[in-house]
Structures are given as C-alpha cells and as structure tokens.
Design a protein around this motif. Structure first.
Motif, PDB file in Angstrom:
ATOM      1  N   HIS A  58     -79.667 -11.314 -16.629  1.00  0.00           N
ATOM      2  CA  HIS A  58     -80.488 -11.150 -15.574  1.00  0.00           C
ATOM      3  C   HIS A  58     -82.006 -11.512 -15.609  1.00  0.00           C
ATOM      4  O   HIS A  58     -82.717 -12.051 -14.733  1.00  0.00           O
ATOM      5  CB  HIS A  58     -80.266  -9.857 -14.945  1.00  0.00           C
ATOM      6  CG  HIS A  58     -80.829  -9.437 -13.417  1.00  0.00           C
ATOM      7  ND1 HIS A  58     -80.343 -10.105 -12.310  1.00  0.00           N
ATOM      8  CD2 HIS A  58     -81.861  -8.928 -13.238  1.00  0.00           C
ATOM      9  CE1 HIS A  58     -81.139  -9.579 -11.457  1.00  0.00           C
ATOM     10  NE2 HIS A  58     -82.084  -8.810 -11.860  1.00  0.00           N
ATOM     11  N   ILE A  59     -82.644 -10.757 -16.768  1.00  0.00           N
ATOM     12  CA  ILE A  59     -83.927 -11.002 -17.256  1.00  0.00           C
ATOM     13  C   ILE A  59     -84.205 -12.607 -17.352  1.00  0.00           C
ATOM     14  O   ILE A  59     -85.247 -12.981 -16.547  1.00  0.00           O
ATOM     15  CB  ILE A  59     -84.329 -10.011 -18.208  1.00  0.00           C
ATOM     16  CG1 ILE A  59     -84.329  -8.740 -18.161  1.00  0.00           C
ATOM     17  CG2 ILE A  59     -85.791 -10.672 -18.654  1.00  0.00           C
ATOM     18  CD1 ILE A  59     -84.173  -7.981 -19.325  1.00  0.00           C
ATOM     19  N   HIS A  60     -83.430 -13.316 -17.860  1.00  0.00           N
ATOM     20  CA  HIS A  60     -83.738 -14.671 -18.157  1.00  0.00           C
ATOM     21  C   HIS A  60     -83.551 -15.421 -16.778  1.00  0.00           C
ATOM     22  O   HIS A  60     -84.303 -16.421 -16.486  1.00  0.00           O
ATOM     23  CB  HIS A  60     -82.529 -15.238 -19.167  1.00  0.00           C
ATOM     24  CG  HIS A  60     -82.923 -16.590 -19.489  1.00  0.00           C
ATOM     25  ND1 HIS A  60     -84.027 -16.948 -20.128  1.00  0.00           N
ATOM     26  CD2 HIS A  60     -82.484 -17.626 -19.204  1.00  0.00           C
ATOM     27  CE1 HIS A  60     -84.184 -18.314 -20.349  1.00  0.00           C
ATOM     28  NE2 HIS A  60     -83.039 -18.809 -19.753  1.00  0.00           N
ATOM     29  N   LYS A  61     -82.528 -14.980 -15.819  1.00  0.00           N
ATOM     30  CA  LYS A  61     -82.238 -15.745 -14.590  1.00  0.00           C
ATOM     31  C   LYS A  61     -83.430 -15.472 -13.770  1.00  0.00           C
ATOM     32  O   LYS A  61     -83.902 -16.391 -13.299  1.00  0.00           O
ATOM     33  CB  LYS A  61     -81.107 -15.150 -14.042  1.00  0.00           C
ATOM     34  CG  LYS A  61     -80.825 -15.731 -12.759  1.00  0.00           C
ATOM     35  CD  LYS A  61     -79.285 -15.273 -12.244  1.00  0.00           C
ATOM     36  CE  LYS A  61     -79.154 -13.814 -11.660  1.00  0.00           C
ATOM     37  NZ  LYS A  61     -77.814 -13.598 -11.261  1.00  0.00           N
ATOM     38  N   THR A  62     -84.157 -14.256 -13.860  1.00  0.00           N
ATOM     39  CA  THR A  62     -85.151 -14.109 -12.889  1.00  0.00           C
ATOM     40  C   THR A  62     -86.248 -14.591 -13.552  1.00  0.00           C
ATOM     41  O   THR A  62     -87.287 -15.080 -12.556  1.00  0.00           O
ATOM     42  CB  THR A  62     -85.588 -12.314 -12.897  1.00  0.00           C
ATOM     43  OG1 THR A  62     -84.284 -11.724 -12.470  1.00  0.00           O
ATOM     44  CG2 THR A  62     -86.406 -11.894 -12.100  1.00  0.00           C
ATOM     45  N   GLU A  63     -86.728 -14.669 -14.637  1.00  0.00           N
ATOM     46  CA  GLU A  63     -87.742 -15.740 -15.326  1.00  0.00           C
ATOM     47  C   GLU A  63     -87.625 -17.141 -14.959  1.00  0.00           C
ATOM     48  O   GLU A  63     -88.549 -17.770 -14.188  1.00  0.00           O
ATOM     49  CB  GLU A  63     -87.680 -15.621 -16.634  1.00  0.00           C
ATOM     50  CG  GLU A  63     -88.160 -14.156 -17.201  1.00  0.00           C
ATOM     51  CD  GLU A  63     -88.274 -14.134 -18.865  1.00  0.00           C
ATOM     52  OE1 GLU A  63     -87.573 -15.226 -19.601  1.00  0.00           O
ATOM     53  OE2 GLU A  63     -88.471 -13.181 -19.394  1.00  0.00           O
ATOM     54  N   GLU A  64     -86.671 -17.816 -14.739  1.00  0.00           N
ATOM     55  CA  GLU A  64     -86.227 -19.168 -14.350  1.00  0.00           C
ATOM     56  C   GLU A  64     -86.616 -19.312 -12.852  1.00  0.00           C
ATOM     57  O   GLU A  64     -87.057 -20.091 -12.434  1.00  0.00           O
ATOM     58  CB  GLU A  64     -84.921 -19.566 -14.955  1.00  0.00           C
ATOM     59  CG  GLU A  64     -84.555 -19.659 -16.342  1.00  0.00           C
ATOM     60  CD  GLU A  64     -85.629 -20.577 -16.889  1.00  0.00           C
ATOM     61  OE1 GLU A  64     -86.187 -21.687 -16.688  1.00  0.00           O
ATOM     62  OE2 GLU A  64     -86.262 -20.376 -18.140  1.00  0.00           O
ATOM     63  N   PHE A  65     -85.965 -18.325 -12.135  1.00  0.00           N
ATOM     64  CA  PHE A  65     -86.227 -18.351 -10.534  1.00  0.00           C
ATOM     65  C   PHE A  65     -87.610 -18.231 -10.247  1.00  0.00           C
ATOM     66  O   PHE A  65     -88.170 -18.822  -9.198  1.00  0.00           O
ATOM     67  CB  PHE A  65     -85.613 -17.056 -10.018  1.00  0.00           C
ATOM     68  CG  PHE A  65     -84.000 -17.508  -9.889  1.00  0.00           C
ATOM     69  CD1 PHE A  65     -83.490 -18.599  -9.844  1.00  0.00           C
ATOM     70  CD2 PHE A  65     -83.023 -16.241  -9.719  1.00  0.00           C
ATOM     71  CE1 PHE A  65     -82.162 -18.857  -9.849  1.00  0.00           C
ATOM     72  CE2 PHE A  65     -81.689 -16.448  -9.731  1.00  0.00           C
ATOM     73  CZ  PHE A  65     -81.136 -17.760  -9.680  1.00  0.00           C
ATOM     74  N   THR A  66     -88.293 -17.212 -11.148  1.00  0.00           N
ATOM     75  CA  THR A  66     -89.861 -17.127 -10.766  1.00  0.00           C
ATOM     76  C   THR A  66     -90.486 -18.639 -11.165  1.00  0.00           C
ATOM     77  O   THR A  66     -91.305 -18.860 -10.410  1.00  0.00           O
ATOM     78  CB  THR A  66     -90.429 -15.805 -11.753  1.00  0.00           C
ATOM     79  OG1 THR A  66     -89.688 -14.671 -11.349  1.00  0.00           O
ATOM     80  CG2 THR A  66     -91.754 -15.680 -11.586  1.00  0.00           C
ATOM     81  N   LYS A  67     -90.260 -19.141 -12.069  1.00  0.00           N
ATOM     82  CA  LYS A  67     -90.857 -20.319 -12.675  1.00  0.00           C
ATOM     83  C   LYS A  67     -90.740 -21.334 -11.623  1.00  0.00           C
ATOM     84  O   LYS A  67     -91.481 -21.913 -11.248  1.00  0.00           O
ATOM     85  CB  LYS A  67     -90.204 -21.009 -13.744  1.00  0.00           C
ATOM     86  CG  LYS A  67     -90.836 -20.184 -15.085  1.00  0.00           C
ATOM     87  CD  LYS A  67     -90.157 -20.994 -16.419  1.00  0.00           C
ATOM     88  CE  LYS A  67     -90.374 -19.934 -17.552  1.00  0.00           C
ATOM     89  NZ  LYS A  67     -89.445 -20.415 -18.792  1.00  0.00           N
ATOM     90  N   LEU A  68     -89.213 -21.397 -11.072  1.00  0.00           N
ATOM     91  CA  LEU A  68     -88.984 -22.421 -10.029  1.00  0.00           C
ATOM     92  C   LEU A  68     -89.808 -22.123  -8.666  1.00  0.00           C
ATOM     93  O   LEU A  68     -90.384 -23.137  -8.093  1.00  0.00           O
ATOM     94  CB  LEU A  68     -87.318 -22.291  -9.697  1.00  0.00           C
ATOM     95  CG  LEU A  68     -86.945 -23.309  -8.555  1.00  0.00           C
ATOM     96  CD1 LEU A  68     -87.027 -24.649  -8.806  1.00  0.00           C
ATOM     97  CD2 LEU A  68     -85.631 -22.824  -8.044  1.00  0.00           C
ATOM     98  N   VAL A  69     -89.919 -20.849  -8.258  1.00  0.00           N
ATOM     99  CA  VAL A  69     -90.579 -20.540  -7.187  1.00  0.00           C
ATOM    100  C   VAL A  69     -91.834 -20.743  -7.302  1.00  0.00           C
ATOM    101  O   VAL A  69     -92.678 -21.283  -6.255  1.00  0.00           O
ATOM    102  CB  VAL A  69     -90.116 -19.135  -6.684  1.00  0.00           C
ATOM    103  CG1 VAL A  69     -91.107 -18.616  -5.476  1.00  0.00           C
ATOM    104  CG2 VAL A  69     -88.732 -19.132  -6.105  1.00  0.00           C
TER     105      VAL A  69
END
Length: 190
Positions: free
Chosen positions: A68-79
């Motif tokens: 979840h932490i990694h997923k959130t980081e990747e989503f944040t980068k994308l956004v």
C-alpha cells in the motif's frame, strides 16, 4: 463345610459378576481413552493450524501495508506528473516541440502506466488508458481540452478509491473545483 462351600460359591458368583461387569465396561473405557487421545491430537493440530493461520495473516498484513505504501507512492508520482506538468502551459507547448522532452515524457508515462497496471484496479487502468488515448488525439479536429481534464478528474477519483477511500463521496466535480477556479462556468455547460 456347606457354609464354606456356599461362601465359596457366593464369592465365585460375586467374582464372576464383577469380572462380567468389568469386561462389559472395558470397550467403553477403551473407547473413552481413545476418544480423549484423539481429541488431544485434534486440539494440538487445530492449535498448530490456528498459529500458522495467524502467522500467515500477520505476514499478509505486513505485505499489504508495504504494498500500500509503495502503491501510494507510485500513484502520487503519476498524479504529480499529470497535474503539475500537464497543467503547465509552457511545459505542454515545449512538449509539443521538443522531441527529447517528448521521449522523456513518454518514457515516464510508460513507466508510471506500467506500475499503474500492476497496482490499480481494472476500472482505474481502463480510465488511464481512455485518458491516454484521448490525449494522443490532441492534434485531431474532435479534440476538446475540457474533455481531457474531465477524464483526468475521473481518473483521480478512481485512484483515490484505489488508495483506500473505496466509499468516497467525492466526485470529479469536487476535484475540478479544487484544481480550476472557474470550473463552475464549465460545469453548467454540461
């Protein structure tokens, strides 16, 4: 002697009755003993299974929280890339003219899109593909800049759900009101 014989017969009769009763109860005693041993073995196996399940569950929770932490980081980068760069008019103009910047942007979008494919729900991936495909039609006559922003807002809401707010009441309009100061005017147009 008759008394002695009668006592002996009574003792023999009593001993026979006692032996008969003991032998009659013997299967029940053996069964009860085996049942207790079986219950003990079963309880031991159940306890081991419960401990294994508890351990596996804890490991899954740890893995899920790390994911979840990694997923959130990747989503944040994308956004961050989609919002900060694509809403910057100078960057978009430069992107249309500079082949090196286009390659860099395409590489970044491929990387983030691939990660999105692994971490996001199907609905989010499909919305990302829809947004990306529509963005590639920017040179066509049917392209509407407003539509790309709407698709982006829909994608952001889906990402919000994937990050953990699955029951969110927020809509694309909420996001667009945050990002654009004049969204009221466009919202009324339909």
């Amino acid at each position: 002697m008759d008394i002695l014989l009668a006592i002996f017969q009574l003792a023999l009769l009593f001993g026979g009755w006692f032996l008969y009763t003991y032998i009659k109860k013997l299967p029940d005693q053996v069964h009860a003993k085996n049942l207790k041993a079986f219950e003990l073995d079963l309880n031991k196996q159940l306890e081991e299974f419960r401990n294994k399940l508890t351990t596996d569950l804890e490991l899954m929770k740890i893995n899920e929280s790390q994911l979840h932490i990694h997923k959130t980081e990747e989503f944040t980068k994308l956004v961050e890339i989609m919002i900060t760069k694509l809403l910057d008019k100078q960057y978009v103009e430069k992107l249309g003219k500079d082949p090196r910047l286009q390659r860099e942007y395409n590489k970044t979008m491929l990387d983030l899109g691939t990660k999105l494919f692994f971490y996001a729900s199907d609905e989010t991936v499909k919305k990302f593909v829809e947004w990306r495909k529509y963005g590639l039609t920017a040179d066509s006559a049917n392209y509407e800049p407003k539509q790309i922003i709407i698709l982006l807002a829909e994608l952001i809401v889906l990402i919000r759900k994937d990050v953990g707010y699955s029951d969110t009441q927020c809509t694309k309009n909420d996001f667009l009101h945050i990002m654009l100061k004049d969204w009221d005017k466009y919202e009324r147009e339909g």
